[in-house]
Design a protein around this motif. Structure first.
Motif, PDB file in Angstrom:
ATOM      1  N   GLY A   1       0.810  -1.212   0.000  1.00 11.01           N
ATOM      2  CA  GLY A   1       0.000   0.000   0.000  1.00 11.01           C
ATOM      3  C   GLY A   1       0.840   1.257   0.000  1.00 11.01           C
ATOM      4  O   GLY A   1       0.560   2.219  -0.730  1.00 11.01           O
ATOM      5  N   GLN A   2       1.906   1.258   0.793  1.00 14.93           N
ATOM      6  CA  GLN A   2       2.756   2.437   0.888  1.00 14.93           C
ATOM      7  C   GLN A   2       3.509   2.689  -0.413  1.00 14.93           C
ATOM      8  O   GLN A   2       3.761   3.835  -0.783  1.00 14.93           O
ATOM      9  N   LEU A   3       3.869   1.618  -1.124  1.00 14.71           N
ATOM     10  CA  LEU A   3       4.582   1.789  -2.394  1.00 14.71           C
ATOM     11  C   LEU A   3       3.742   2.578  -3.387  1.00 14.71           C
ATOM     12  O   LEU A   3       4.233   3.501  -4.051  1.00 14.71           O
ATOM     13  N   ILE A   4       2.459   2.222  -3.483  1.00 12.15           N
ATOM     14  CA  ILE A   4       1.564   2.951  -4.382  1.00 12.15           C
ATOM     15  C   ILE A   4       1.400   4.398  -3.936  1.00 12.15           C
ATOM     16  O   ILE A   4       1.482   5.341  -4.729  1.00 12.15           O
ATOM     17  N   SER A   5       1.198   4.577  -2.633  1.00 12.50           N
ATOM     18  CA  SER A   5       0.986   5.920  -2.103  1.00 12.50           C
ATOM     19  C   SER A   5       2.202   6.809  -2.292  1.00 12.50           C
ATOM     20  O   SER A   5       2.082   7.997  -2.621  1.00 12.50           O
ATOM     21  N   LEU A   6       3.400   6.246  -2.108  1.00 10.06           N
ATOM     22  CA  LEU A   6       4.609   7.054  -2.208  1.00 10.06           C
ATOM     23  C   LEU A   6       4.904   7.502  -3.633  1.00 10.06           C
ATOM     24  O   LEU A   6       5.502   8.554  -3.842  1.00 10.06           O
TER      25      LEU A   6
ATOM     26  N   ILE B   1      13.359  -1.542   8.222  1.00 10.06           N
ATOM     27  CA  ILE B   1      13.771  -0.153   8.007  1.00 10.06           C
ATOM     28  C   ILE B   1      14.392   0.007   6.626  1.00 10.06           C
ATOM     29  O   ILE B   1      14.084   0.948   5.880  1.00 10.06           O
ATOM     30  N   ALA B   2      15.258  -0.930   6.258  1.00  7.28           N
ATOM     31  CA  ALA B   2      15.918  -0.848   4.962  1.00  7.28           C
ATOM     32  C   ALA B   2      14.928  -1.025   3.816  1.00  7.28           C
ATOM     33  O   ALA B   2      14.984  -0.304   2.812  1.00  7.28           O
ATOM     34  N   LEU B   3      13.995  -1.983   3.944  1.00 10.97           N
ATOM     35  CA  LEU B   3      12.998  -2.178   2.890  1.00 10.97           C
ATOM     36  C   LEU B   3      12.056  -0.983   2.803  1.00 10.97           C
ATOM     37  O   LEU B   3      11.616  -0.606   1.713  1.00 10.97           O
ATOM     38  N   ASN B   4      11.743  -0.391   3.949  1.00 16.44           N
ATOM     39  CA  ASN B   4      10.913   0.813   3.949  1.00 16.44           C
ATOM     40  C   ASN B   4      11.613   1.935   3.190  1.00 16.44           C
ATOM     41  O   ASN B   4      10.992   2.649   2.390  1.00 16.44           O
ATOM     42  N   SER B   5      12.931   2.063   3.405  1.00 15.86           N
ATOM     43  CA  SER B   5      13.704   3.061   2.663  1.00 15.86           C
ATOM     44  C   SER B   5      13.790   2.703   1.181  1.00 15.86           C
ATOM     45  O   SER B   5      13.744   3.581   0.318  1.00 15.86           O
ATOM     46  N   SER B   6      13.909   1.399   0.891  1.00 13.89           N
ATOM     47  CA  SER B   6      13.935   0.962  -0.511  1.00 13.89           C
ATOM     48  C   SER B   6      12.637   1.325  -1.214  1.00 13.89           C
ATOM     49  O   SER B   6      12.638   1.803  -2.353  1.00 13.89           O
ATOM     50  N   MET B   7      11.528   1.074  -0.525  1.00  7.68           N
ATOM     51  CA  MET B   7      10.221   1.406  -1.078  1.00  7.68           C
ATOM     52  C   MET B   7      10.104   2.908  -1.316  1.00  7.68           C
ATOM     53  O   MET B   7       9.647   3.355  -2.378  1.00  7.68           O
ATOM     54  N   PHE B   8      10.544   3.683  -0.349  1.00  2.87           N
ATOM     55  CA  PHE B   8      10.494   5.137  -0.459  1.00  2.87           C
ATOM     56  C   PHE B   8      11.260   5.611  -1.693  1.00  2.87           C
ATOM     57  O   PHE B   8      10.792   6.478  -2.439  1.00  2.87           O
ATOM     58  N   ASN B   9      12.420   5.010  -1.925  1.00  2.00           N
ATOM     59  CA  ASN B   9      13.262   5.470  -3.019  1.00  2.00           C
ATOM     60  C   ASN B   9      12.936   4.806  -4.343  1.00  2.00           C
ATOM     61  O   ASN B   9      13.240   5.358  -5.398  1.00  2.00           O
ATOM     62  N   GLY B  10      12.322   3.613  -4.311  1.00  2.00           N
ATOM     63  CA  GLY B  10      11.776   3.075  -5.543  1.00  2.00           C
ATOM     64  C   GLY B  10      10.693   3.990  -6.086  1.00  2.00           C
ATOM     65  O   GLY B  10      10.628   4.300  -7.285  1.00  2.00           O
TER      66      GLY B  10
ATOM     67  N   ALA C   1      19.575   1.883  -0.025  1.00  4.69           N
ATOM     68  CA  ALA C   1      18.670   1.186   0.885  1.00  4.69           C
ATOM     69  C   ALA C   1      18.754  -0.324   0.706  1.00  4.69           C
ATOM     70  O   ALA C   1      18.716  -1.089   1.677  1.00  4.69           O
ATOM     71  N   LEU C   2      18.877  -0.790  -0.539  1.00  3.67           N
ATOM     72  CA  LEU C   2      19.005  -2.229  -0.786  1.00  3.67           C
ATOM     73  C   LEU C   2      20.335  -2.764  -0.250  1.00  3.67           C
ATOM     74  O   LEU C   2      20.410  -3.910   0.212  1.00  3.67           O
ATOM     75  N   THR C   3      21.376  -1.946  -0.308  1.00  3.86           N
ATOM     76  CA  THR C   3      22.652  -2.350   0.279  1.00  3.86           C
ATOM     77  C   THR C   3      22.499  -2.599   1.769  1.00  3.86           C
ATOM     78  O   THR C   3      23.008  -3.591   2.312  1.00  3.86           O
ATOM     79  N   LEU C   4      21.775  -1.714   2.446  1.00  2.75           N
ATOM     80  CA  LEU C   4      21.533  -1.908   3.875  1.00  2.75           C
ATOM     81  C   LEU C   4      20.633  -3.118   4.115  1.00  2.75           C
ATOM     82  O   LEU C   4      20.837  -3.876   5.067  1.00  2.75           O
ATOM     83  N   ALA C   5      19.635  -3.317   3.258  1.00  3.32           N
ATOM     84  CA  ALA C   5      18.718  -4.446   3.434  1.00  3.32           C
ATOM     85  C   ALA C   5      19.425  -5.784   3.310  1.00  3.32           C
ATOM     86  O   ALA C   5      18.983  -6.785   3.881  1.00  3.32           O
ATOM     87  N   SER C   6      20.524  -5.833   2.565  1.00  6.39           N
ATOM     88  CA  SER C   6      21.257  -7.085   2.386  1.00  6.39           C
ATOM     89  C   SER C   6      22.045  -7.467   3.629  1.00  6.39           C
ATOM     90  O   SER C   6      22.517  -8.597   3.746  1.00  6.39           O
ATOM     91  N   ARG C   7      22.192  -6.541   4.570  1.00  9.28           N
ATOM     92  CA  ARG C   7      22.912  -6.828   5.811  1.00  9.28           C
ATOM     93  C   ARG C   7      22.006  -7.541   6.810  1.00  9.28           C
ATOM     94  O   ARG C   7      20.788  -7.373   6.789  1.00  9.28           O
ATOM     95  N   SER C   8      22.610  -8.290   7.711  1.00  9.87           N
ATOM     96  CA  SER C   8      21.832  -8.978   8.736  1.00  9.87           C
ATOM     97  C   SER C   8      22.260  -8.584  10.138  1.00  9.87           C
ATOM     98  O   SER C   8      21.820  -9.168  11.111  1.00  9.87           O
TER      99      SER C   8
END
Length: 447
Positions: free
Chosen positions: A38-43, A161-170, A291-298
């Protein structure tokens, strides 16, 4: 920062990801799936509105100062009201808070669309609606950031957090590109209308969630005393204080480059509205990669160093951008600008949320909002005024140099704050009910 912190999930990447790739492991949670889609569409709609509003102000006034002033009006409420938004996020149902802010944002976008499409728009309308949206964001940002842990738990918080940032920047890639085309073809009003409609998706996703009821269990006292408690915690906690100070500096001196982008697109690079969309989209490409670089971290090990290096990279590439007079070279330089900017912001967010106790999460994230977005209006206002006197390129150069200085300062602070950061992260890991590797095996300060 805490270079020796390695949460349990870092030892076993599949433990939190199930059948999903490690980079997408937060999406195993149904609530986060609904939020994400939902947020992806809204953003996308939000970025369309952002590009259209900047172009509308520039078309109506042709003024760098007014561009900066609208940015000031839209973000100064975050600086002033976010502490109240933080205590609300700690005391009340965060899902309902976010639903309320999304509905309010939809109403404001609808009003702006109606004014533009009916040809009744005036510059004071834009200022008023931008200010009201800033008040909404003062409640939305801390509420939404604190709500992430309610959706995915602590184990997958960093990935969320990282995926949220990825979505924001996608969305930042798609939205400006679509917005630039729509503005050039049919005008700004339809961008505002599209944004209003896009809120339906995120509101529907929030209504479909099943979130356990969370009782507020904080100590008795007034709202003011609880707000002060959040400020005191951040001031007395060295790692969080340093991260927030660096965020505030970057937002003040370097982030105004985005407010001045219409000037670069039109007068310096001669790209027009379509060029503005491409430039903003290039920043979004870099930010998405960050953001995807951060998402790849664990794990959070080494993130403090990432913050310092990415802040320095942001200043370096922004300085190169300020000197460029070729459209496609400028576009290429904005990719690493976006990458470094997002890596710093998302890494800082992750570290802060890893160190803060749950009962203070909303209030500390309100301070994060104040530094990230609340300082930006001062930068936008003074940046616009300075650009009117010395030009946009030189204004951006000064901000980039200050950003480099901030990166150097933070890098020098790292050895001093690393031990406290590690202690805080271990404490929050134990509070979440998960065994800490550092508590059972080794505690080594990585110099």
């Amino acid at each position: 920062m805490s270079d020796s912190i390695t949460p349990t999930s870092a030892l076993n990447p599949n433990s939190s990801g199930g059948s999903l790739p490690a980079v997408l492991r937060a999406l195993k949670h149904r609530n986060f799936q609904l939020f994400f889609s939902g947020q992806l569409i809204s953003l996308v709609g939000t970025w369309m509105q952002s590009i259209a509003e900047a172009w509308l102000v520039y078309r109506l006034t042709g003024s760098s100062l007014l561009l900066g002033s609208v940015g000031f009006a839209s973000q100064i409420p975050v600086f002033l009201v976010a502490p109240i938004g933080g205590i609300v996020a700690d005391r009340y149902d965060r899902r309902r808070i976010v639903i309320g802010t999304q509905v309010a944002s939809m109403v404001l976008a609808s009003i702006l669309a109606a004014l533009v499409l009916s040809h009744h728009i005036r510059i004071w309308h834009i200022f008023l609606l931008a200010s009201l949206l800033g008040v909404v964001n003062a409640f939305d940002i801390p509420g939404r950031q604190a709500f992430l842990v309610d959706m995915v738990g602590k184990e997958d918080l960093m990935n969320a957090i990282a995926l949220n940032s990825s979505m924001f920047n996608g969305a930042r890639i798609i939205g400006p590109a679509i917005g630039g085309i729509l503005v050039a073809k049919i005008g700004e009003g339809w961008c505002f209308f599209s944004n209003a409609v896009s809120y339906i998706a995120v509101i529907a996703g929030l209504l479909m969630m099943q979130v356990p009821h969370r009782e507020y269990v904080g100590p008795p006292g007034s709202h003011l005393s609880h707000i002060i408690e959040g400020f005191r915690f951040a001031r007395q906690t060295g790692p969080i204080r340093a991260l927030l100070m660096l965020l505030g500096l970057v937002s003040l001196v370097a982030m105004p480059y985005a407010i001045l982008m219409p000037v670069f697109a039109d007068k310096i690079l001669h790209g027009g509205a379509r060029g503005l969309g491409i430039l903003m989209g290039a920043t979004g490409v870099g930010a998405l990669l960050g953001a995807l670089t951060l998402a790849s971290r664990s794990g959070v090990r080494g993130l403090g160093r990432w913050v310092a290096i990415s802040c320095g990279g942001f200043g370096f590439f922004l300085a190169l951008f300020s000197f460029s007079r070729h459209f496609w070279l400028s576009t290429a330089l904005l990719v690493p600008v976006g990458f470094c900017m997002m890596l710093q912001m998302s890494s800082s967010n992750t570290l802060i949320q890893s160190m803060v106790p749950d009962h203070l999460r909303g209030r500390v994230m309100a301070l994060y909002s104040m530094m990230f977005m609340g300082m930006a209006p001062f930068g936008a206002f003074f940046g616009g005024a300075l650009a009117d006197r010395i030009g946009a390129p030189l204004t951006i150069t000064f901000g980039a140099l200050a950003c480099l200085g901030g990166a150097l300062w933070f890098g020098l602070q790292l050895p001093k704050i690393r031990v406290e950061a590690r202690r805080l992260i271990v404490a929050q890991t134990m509070a979440g009910g998960e065994p800490s590797v550092e508590m059972t095996s080794r505690v080594v300060e990585d110099r």
